[in-house]
Design an enzyme around this catalytic site. Structure first.
Site, PDB file in Angstrom:
ATOM      1  N   THR A  83       0.858  -1.172   0.000  1.00 60.20           N
ATOM      2  CA  THR A  83       0.000   0.000   0.000  1.00 60.20           C
ATOM      3  C   THR A  83       0.896   1.222   0.000  1.00 60.20           C
ATOM      4  O   THR A  83       1.923   1.236   0.683  1.00 60.20           O
ATOM      5  CB  THR A  83      -0.907   0.039   1.243  1.00 60.20           C
ATOM      6  OG1 THR A  83      -1.250   1.390   1.583  1.00 60.20           O
ATOM      7  CG2 THR A  83      -0.238  -0.583   2.457  1.00 60.20           C
ATOM      8  N   CYS A 198      -1.792   4.956  -5.579  1.00 55.88           N
ATOM      9  CA  CYS A 198      -2.545   4.059  -4.705  1.00 55.88           C
ATOM     10  C   CYS A 198      -2.566   2.721  -5.416  1.00 55.88           C
ATOM     11  O   CYS A 198      -2.791   2.672  -6.638  1.00 55.88           O
ATOM     12  CB  CYS A 198      -3.949   4.596  -4.473  1.00 55.88           C
ATOM     13  SG  CYS A 198      -4.992   3.472  -3.530  1.00 55.88           S
TER      14      CYS A 198
END
Length: 231
Positions: A83, A198
């Site tokens: 992430t 992202c």
């Protein structure tokens, strides 16, 4: 081949992409029946997201550090924090273990440098776009000048990530909105490239949607991890 420890589930949608990419890249490099040696800790993302949105980064850090230590104890020789946003806590995670953490922003910045770009548009969660842990690293360590959407653009990009992509929803309307926002940054802020900052954004847009370089952080991170594993 070294064993990689994945801190995943944030969200599982992108962690599944990591799993596929890591195995595909190893197979491409080594051929035959080769695949990646992986250990995966998959969080219940609701527990992480709640802490993110309440600003409880210390609480989130406790969870990440505990998981990182368990992966190391299980035999991991390198860590991937799957992430971009949770790289806000990358330094704390790194200091909690003795194995290296392969930093997604470093891998991305080096890819941008190799391409000769300097002013990437950063599309990401609000945390990544607004706080300095990611943009600052790109600027201070690599001399890049990332640009981000305005407040309305940041709200849109963030909402799509949490309300759609993290829940497996891929919308043509949201894709069009992302493309429009990136083109606006190119036109008004002189962005010369795009960071899909992202790990879920790879589900929505890609290089085929633009005629400037697009940097897919999920793939870049996976490639850097395999380089480490096979070194």
């Amino acid at each position: 081949m070294k064993t990689l420890g994945l801190l995943g589930g944030m969200s599982w949608e992108s962690t599944a992409i990591y799993y596929r990419l890591l195995n595909e890249i190893v197979r491409d490099r080594l051929g035959g029946l080769h695949s990646a040696k992986l250990l995966l800790w998959s969080f219940d993302f609701a527990e992480i997201a709640e802490r993110q949105h309440h600003g409880d980064w210390d609480g989130a850090g406790v969870l990440l550090i505990d998981a990182a230590r368990k992966l190391e104890a299980g035999g991991a020789e390198g860590l991937l924090l799957c992430t971009n946003t949770m790289h806000k806590l990358a330094d704390q995670v790194q200091t909690s273990v003795s194995i290296p953490l392969i930093h997604i922003a470093d891998a991305t910045a080096m890819a941008i440098e190799r391409a000769g770009m300097r002013r990437p548009a950063l599309l990401a969660t609000r945390f990544t776009m607004e706080q300095d842990f990611y943009k600052g690293r790109l600027a201070e360590k690599y001399g890049l000048s990332p640009v981000v959407p305005d407040a309305a653009g940041r709200d849109m990009v963030h909402r799509v990530i949490y309300e759609e992509l993290c829940q497996g929803i891929v919308s043509e309307a949201s894709k069009a909105a992302y493309v429009e926002e990136a083109e606006r940054l190119r036109r008004e802020e002189a962005a010369d490239s795009i960071i899909m900052g992202c790990t879920e954004i790879t589900m929505l847009i890609g290089q085929d949607d633009f005629d400037i370089p697009v940097f897919d952080t999920t793939r870049i991170h996976a490639e850097a991890a395999v380089e480490f594993a096979l070194a």
